[in-house]
Design an enzyme around this catalytic site. Structure first.
Site, short mmCIF file in Angstrom:
data_model
loop_
_atom_site.label_atom_id
_atom_site.label_comp_id
_atom_site.label_asym_id
_atom_site.label_seq_id
_atom_site.Cartn_x
_atom_site.Cartn_y
_atom_site.Cartn_z
N ASP A 41 -3.82 -7.84 5.70
CA ASP A 41 -3.27 -7.48 4.39
C ASP A 41 -2.26 -6.35 4.45
O ASP A 41 -1.75 -6.02 5.52
CB ASP A 41 -4.37 -7.27 3.34
CG ASP A 41 -5.52 -6.41 3.84
OD1 ASP A 41 -6.64 -6.60 3.36
OD2 ASP A 41 -5.28 -5.58 4.73
N LYS A 63 -1.05 -8.50 -1.40
CA LYS A 63 -0.27 -8.72 -2.62
C LYS A 63 1.16 -9.13 -2.28
O LYS A 63 1.74 -8.66 -1.31
CB LYS A 63 -0.20 -7.42 -3.42
CG LYS A 63 -1.34 -7.27 -4.35
CD LYS A 63 -1.12 -6.07 -5.26
CE LYS A 63 -2.45 -5.62 -5.80
NZ LYS A 63 -2.51 -4.24 -6.16
N MET A 178 -6.95 5.58 -3.24
CA MET A 178 -6.52 4.70 -4.34
C MET A 178 -6.46 5.46 -5.67
O MET A 178 -6.73 4.90 -6.72
CB MET A 178 -7.50 3.52 -4.50
CG MET A 178 -7.65 2.68 -3.25
SD MET A 178 -8.88 1.40 -3.44
CE MET A 178 -10.40 2.32 -3.28
N1 SAH Z 1 -9.92 1.00 4.56
C1 SAH Z 1 -8.87 1.94 4.32
C2 SAH Z 1 -8.73 2.32 2.88
C3 SAH Z 1 -8.36 1.19 1.98
S1 SAH Z 1 -8.18 1.67 0.32
C4 SAH Z 1 -9.10 3.17 5.20
O1 SAH Z 1 -10.16 3.33 5.80
O2 SAH Z 1 -8.17 3.98 5.34
C5 SAH Z 1 -6.45 1.94 0.22
C6 SAH Z 1 -6.15 3.39 -0.02
O3 SAH Z 1 -6.23 4.09 1.19
C7 SAH Z 1 -4.79 3.65 -0.57
O4 SAH Z 1 -4.75 3.52 -1.96
C8 SAH Z 1 -4.58 5.09 -0.16
O5 SAH Z 1 -5.24 5.96 -1.02
C9 SAH Z 1 -5.31 5.14 1.16
N2 SAH Z 1 -4.41 4.97 2.30
C10 SAH Z 1 -4.52 4.08 3.28
N3 SAH Z 1 -3.57 4.26 4.21
C11 SAH Z 1 -2.85 5.32 3.82
C12 SAH Z 1 -1.75 6.03 4.35
N4 SAH Z 1 -1.18 5.67 5.51
N5 SAH Z 1 -1.27 7.10 3.69
C13 SAH Z 1 -1.83 7.47 2.53
N6 SAH Z 1 -2.86 6.84 1.98
C14 SAH Z 1 -3.38 5.79 2.61
#
Ligand code: SAH
Length: 541
Positions: A41, A63, A178
């Site tokens: 994704d 998306k 998020m």
């Molecule tokens: N499984 C992922 C999180 C998924 S939820 C993890 O463990 O990181 C998606 C959210 O993760 C986004 O809305 C944002 O808040 C955060 N996120 C993921 N990658 C990011 C990045 N490179 N920089 C900033 N926020 C990030």
């Protein structure tokens, strides 16, 4: 896709890491390479997909502007079905699969259907993104714990799943994922629950990537600051005293080329080492290959030379591509380097030399300056009248070297070992990025890269490729330089050239050269680019 049905399928739920493609685990990377089906994704780094096998089926389930996200049930079904068909399925998720990744739901669906699965954890953005902004989520004396929550739910709805009071009173660090869309509501609720209005807050956008941006404020003002700065999703919200550590521990954003978007125009086969070195210095690179290496239109002159290799006193290689093409053809003709034993080998520069040495050849001469004129100087007095010299080169190479060698009385065989044709860079995209001011620099590593880029941008390349063999313009071509009409598009970007000849080609097109390396090597060019962006008035951080 590999259509051969296997008996037992398996699903690997793999965490791809937070953004920087190098932050995946070794095990995760192996799962990408061995997958028959790769389901991924949006937050997965595109570069990771390049590790998939050529026959793998890549399925995007994130998306798209014109389509809703694939429903979770559909994704679950896809994983189950593909595994049932006997395939090795790798489900790649941003960060860690079990941290807001719905990995639990997917694993549960697999378990329900008795599909074998494995979980490969990933580096979660919740910890890695603050780290790349210089914020440790725990720190002795400042935070003895951290809480990771979703910022996605409306903090004012009845029966919120989060304990807002606990978050407001948390003496440790809070990390919201998020949460960007809800930032004003989140801060309002925390204030209402009694969190100190001057609690430090940081927002980090696209953390661990070259486009990382960080905004620091307090509970009181962070939402307003974010609005003013147009701060966007995806971002992480961090609150707590540890945010202040950033002043001292900031490192990623302090890299010399951080925040710079640099176009690498050389051929794809050669681009990656250059791009990686720029990225190590913090730059974001855009690969736009303007050149592709192709076979010569006529192999006969090279073949004739290969057939009588023992008669050459000298063989002069003027590029890495020349060496590779020469040896490729040599092998195709059933010969090898032993047929070169009588000749003295010269290389135009260190890279060409290394490429020869890797093939077990001893290089007798490398000039101190890496260009044709310097080779001539070196060989002066050594090449004797009547010596036979072989020059396996590109079709459009300059005439300086063969002419000078002939003046020394040598008998020169200047044969085409390869041909350069236009590369397959996405011109429309590059034009858009240039117009939008999204590019800081374009790098040129030879005169042909200059001519080709200009021809591609003006559309001339398409015309030429359509009408002729797709050959590129040479720097000695006397037709009008196409650069002039491109001036407005290229005026705002910095142009960097690997040496004086390449720089001269840029200038002949009416364009300004901002960076010119003293040493005509990739490392020399990188050094010059670094010095340019680190100079006072140019520094960002
Ligand atoms: N499984 C992922 C999180 C998924 S939820 C993890 O463990 O990181 C998606 C959210 O993760 C986004 O809305 C944002 O808040 C955060 N996120 C993921 N990658 C990011 C990045 N490179 N920089 C900033 N926020 C990030």
């Amino acid at each position: 896709m590999n259509t051969e049905k296997k008996h037992t399928g398996i699903v690997y739920l793999v965490g791809a890491g937070p953004g920087d493609p190098n932050l995946i685990t070794v095990k995760g990377l192996n799962c990408i390479s061995k997958a028959d089906v790769l389901v991924y994704d949006r937050l997965v780094a595109p570069r990771l997909l390049q590790h998939a096998s050529k026959s793998a089926d890549l399925i995007y389930v994130g998306k798209l502007p014109d389509r809703h996200t694939m429903q979770q049930e559909e994704i679950n079904k896809l994983l189950v079905d593909k595994a049932r068909d006997g395939y090795t399925v790798t489900r790649l998720k941003g960060g860690d699969p079990f941290v807001f990744g719905r990995g639990g739901e997917e694993a549960a669906a697999l378990a329900e259907h008795n599909i074998p699965f494995e979980i490969i954890p990933g580096i979660t953005s919740a910890v890695a993104v603050p780290a790349y902004a210089g914020i440790p989520v725990t720190h002795r004396g400042l935070a003895s714990g951290f809480t990771v929550v979703t910022g996605h739910e409306d903090p004012h709805k009845d029966g919120s799943d989060l304990d807002w009071q606990a978050l407001a009173k948390n003496p440790g660090t809070n990390v919201f994922l998020m949460g960007m869309g809800n930032l004003p509501l989140i801060t309002k609720r925390l204030l209402a629950e009694g969190m100190d209005p001057v609690t430090p807050f940081a927002l980090i956008h696209r953390g661990t990537e070259t486009g990382q941006r960080t905004l620091v404020g307090t509970l009181n003002d962070i939402a307003a600051k974010a609005k003013e700065a147009g701060f966007k999703h995806p971002a992480i919200i961090v609150s707590g005293a540890v945010v202040n550590m950033r002043e001292q521990l900031q490192w990623f954003e302090r890299k010399p080329l951080f925040g710079r978007r640099i176009v690498v125009s050389r051929a794809r086969e050669q681009a990656s080492v250059f791009a990686e070195k720029l990225e190590e210095l913090g730059a974001e690179t855009i690969e736009f290959p303007v050149i592709k290496i192709a076979q010569p239109l006529d192999y006969r002159p090279l073949d004739r030379a290969l057939a009588r290799l023992e008669s050459y006193r000298w063989v002069v290689f003027t590029s890495e591509n020349g060496v590779k093409s020469f040896f490729k053809r040599l092998a195709e003709k059933g010969k090898d380097m032993r047929d070169l034993k009588g000749a003295v080998i010269c290389a135009i520069g260190p890279k060409t030399k290394t490429t020869l040495e890797e093939r077990g050849l001893k290089v007798a001469y490398v000039p101190s300056e890496y260009r044709a004129e310097a080779v001539v100087e070196q060989l002066q007095g050594k090449v004797k009248a009547g010596d036979e010299v072989l020059l396996p080169r590109a079709d459009l190479a300059r005439a300086v070297l063969p002419e000078a060698l002939e003046k020394m009385g040598a008998m020169v065989d200047n044969v085409h070992a390869y041909r350069t044709v236009y590369g397959d860079g996405d011109v429309t995209l590059l034009r858009q990025q240039l117009e939008a001011g999204q590019i800081d620099m374009i790098t040129f590593t030879s005169s042909s890269t200059v001519c080709n880029l200009l021809a591609m941008l003006t559309g001339q390349a398409a015309e030429e490729s359509g009408s002729s063999s797709g050959m590129v313009r040479s720097s000695t071509d006397k037709s009008p330089a196409p650069g002039l009409s491109m001036l407005p598009l290229l005026e705002k970007v910095d142009l960097a050239a690997i040496g004086p000849i390449t720089a001269a080609t840029v200038r002949e097109s009416g364009l300004e050269v901002k960076v010119e390396s003293e040493e005509y090597t990739i490392d020399g060019l990188i050094k010059a680019i670094r010095a340019y962006y680190m100079s006072p008035g140019k520094r960002i951080s």
